[in-house]
Design a protein around this motif. Structure first.
Motif, PDB file in Angstrom:
ATOM      1  N   LEU A  83      14.653  60.766 -24.134  1.00 19.36           N
ATOM      2  CA  LEU A  83      13.379  61.060 -23.478  1.00 19.36           C
ATOM      3  C   LEU A  83      13.508  62.260 -22.545  1.00 19.36           C
ATOM      4  N   GLY A  84      14.662  62.392 -21.891  1.00 18.18           N
ATOM      5  CA  GLY A  84      14.888  63.582 -21.064  1.00 18.18           C
ATOM      6  C   GLY A  84      14.889  64.846 -21.901  1.00 18.18           C
ATOM      7  N   ALA A  85      15.480  64.772 -23.102  1.00 14.18           N
ATOM      8  CA  ALA A  85      15.477  65.926 -24.008  1.00 14.18           C
ATOM      9  C   ALA A  85      14.055  66.281 -24.411  1.00 14.18           C
ATOM     10  N   ILE A  86      13.246  65.264 -24.717  1.00 15.52           N
ATOM     11  CA  ILE A  86      11.857  65.518 -25.101  1.00 15.52           C
ATOM     12  C   ILE A  86      11.085  66.096 -23.917  1.00 15.52           C
ATOM     13  N   GLY A  87      11.321  65.541 -22.717  1.00 15.40           N
ATOM     14  CA  GLY A  87      10.654  66.071 -21.532  1.00 15.40           C
ATOM     15  C   GLY A  87      10.977  67.535 -21.309  1.00 15.40           C
ATOM     16  N   ALA A  88      12.249  67.919 -21.526  1.00 16.64           N
ATOM     17  CA  ALA A  88      12.632  69.323 -21.380  1.00 16.64           C
ATOM     18  C   ALA A  88      11.971  70.177 -22.462  1.00 16.64           C
TER      19      ALA A  88
END
Length: 500
Positions: A83-88
């Protein structure tokens, strides 16, 4: 009571905390560059990004701790990374498209754009540390050392990321590629961690997991694709600016230099005597009243090199030195704005204050202060100490001119006039009558000397240019300054004065 989840290997736990904390700081620093082209680079913008990032860290850490007490942390680590990757990945399209709508907005717009730039990925990644800490607390007798070690590694990760981003990444690649590369790295880390947990009997299965993974992967890919395809407001990203050169359709040789959304300079490739902006016309009028012949000129800030080229064209044989902080901007000037340097026009890349300090006393006839960080004179170039050093290098009959931007109630220009007057005995200011009356925001050109100024001749010339100005001196200037406080190295709230 169920069996507590097994702790992660110490090296893996350290790497997760170190990497996730570092990723948050990379995003925070890059966010400052992403929002700059739309709302500028001011103290308020920097404060907004830092404040939003800290809020994301606080809320993310709180949520991660709550979730760690309710669920198996091993089952949450991979989703947090993905989810952090998607947020970035979705940060770029959010900022690029949102920035066009919020361009030049007031404080609420700045805060919203800062939130779009950093909040979501920082919030998600900040949940990782408490999840890891929970896993490692298998022995209450070692709670202090475990928490202390992981906390210190998170801080070291943030420090490492800050230094690497500021000194290496920003100088090496565009901001968009930093964000996309970070998103890819986070996604790969999540995939590797998922593989390791499966191999080592780790994470509990999440319901609907294959479908969830497919949806999240699709969102991430779409976000990254939109980020690459979204409108980039920069021709180049330097270490300090988002820089763009655009042609003037009304003038074949006309080129406008845009730095971080501000119209910074105008250059006519076919006519260096063409001065487009009002403030540069007024500075040109001051240059024209200097004694005939070549002059020794010092320029604090190069920008598009409009005034150095004007002096070169109108006073052949002049010796000029330009102190410009941004070396990549100088390269852009050479490639796109026709800048040619040589023995008569030298460029020294570095901070203007440091550069002035290295110059000899009484060495210049004409000193031009035109250094800006977006719309604001950098605070350390606006103090009494800086003005005193400029007075030192200015010859007794020389003239110092400084470009300042301010808006009603004109608190900054009044303070800067008081500051310059503390170093020079003779001071005047040029602007439009509406700006001097406090009706509009505008450029102000301060003129100062250690000898009496040719005010009558300058007043006549600035009244005759394409964008006429008014010269204020004597008692009228004293009344305008009023009781404004002199700015010093100890007290120079330039951004706050400009914001009114």
């Amino acid at each position: 009571m169920g069996k507590p989840p097994r702790a992660l290997p110490s090296g893996l736990a350290t790497a997760l905390v170190f990497g996730s904390s570092g990723a948050v700081l990379v995003l925070e620093i890059v966010a400052l560059r992403l929002v700059g082209p739309y709302v500028g680079v001011t103290l308020q913008v920097s404060s907004s990004v830092i404040g939003i990032a800290l809020a994301a860290i606080a809320y993310g850490t709180w949520l991660g701790g709550r979730l760690a007490d309710r669920y198996d942390p091993r089952a949450l680590l991979v989703p947090a990374l993905l989810l952090g990757a998607i947020g970035a990945a979705v940060t770029l399209p959010l900022v690029r498209f949102g920035g066009e709508l919020l361009r030049g907005g007031a404080a609420p717009a700045v805060l919203l754009l800062a939130a779009l730039a950093v909040f979501l990925p920082a919030f998600l990644l900040s949940a990782i540390t408490p999840l890891v800490v929970k896993l490692q607390l298998s022995d209450l007798d070692r709670t202090g050392s475990v928490v202390g070690r992981l906390s210190s590694m998170g801080t070291l990760g943030a420090i490492t990321a800050t230094l690497a981003t500021g000194f290496i990444f920003v100088a090496a690649v565009p901001s968009s590629w930093i964000v996309i590369s970070l998103a890819v790295l986070l996604a790969l880390s999540g995939a590797v961690l998922a593989w390791w947990l499966r191999r080592n009997g780790g994470a509990a299965e999440l319901p609907g997991r294959p479908r969830t993974r497919a949806v999240l992967a699709s969102i991430g890919l779409v976000g990254a694709g939109l980020g690459v395809a979204s409108p980039n407001p920069c021709d180049i990203e330097t270490a300090y600016h988002c820089a763009r050169v655009q042609a003037d359709p009304s003038t074949p040789g006309g080129r406008e230099l845009i730095l971080n959304s501000a119209r910074h300079s105008y250059v006519d490739l076919d006519d260096p005597r063409h001065l487009e902006f009002a403030y540069i016309q007024w500075i040109g009028a001051v240059a024209d009243v200097l004694p005939a012949g070549p002059v020794d000129a010092l320029h604090l800030g190069g920008g598009g090199f409009t005034m150095p080229d004007y002096v070169r064209a109108t006073r052949p044989g002049s010796d000029q030195l330009v102190l410009e902080l941004d070396g990549d901007l100088v390269k852009l000037d050479r490639e796109r704005l026709g800048l040619t340097t040589g023995p008569d026009l030298r460029v020294r890349v570095g901070d203007a204050r440091v550069g002035v300090a290295s110059e000899k006393t009484d060495s210049y006839d004409f000193v031009v202060g035109d250094a800006f960080g977006h719309l604001t004179v950098p605070w350390h170039l606006a103090t009494r100490e800086m003005a005193a050093d400029i007075a030192r290098v200015t010859r007794p009959g020389g003239i110092y001119v400084q470009n300042v931007i301010d808006y009603p109630p004109d608190r900054f220009i009044r303070a800067e006039l008081a500051t310059v007057a503390a170093a020079f005995p003779h001071v005047a200011v040029i602007s439009s009558q509406e700006a001097l009356d406090g009706q509009v925001g505008a450029n102000f050109v301060i003129m100062a000397s250690k000898s009496p100024l040719p005010t009558d001749e300058v007043a006549r010339r600035v009244a005759d240019v394409k964008d006429p100005g008014v010269l204020l001196t004597g008692q009228a200037l004293t009344d305008f300054i009023d009781d404004a406080r002199v700015l010093t190295d100890d007290y120079a709230p330039v951004d706050q004065l400009l914001a009114g």
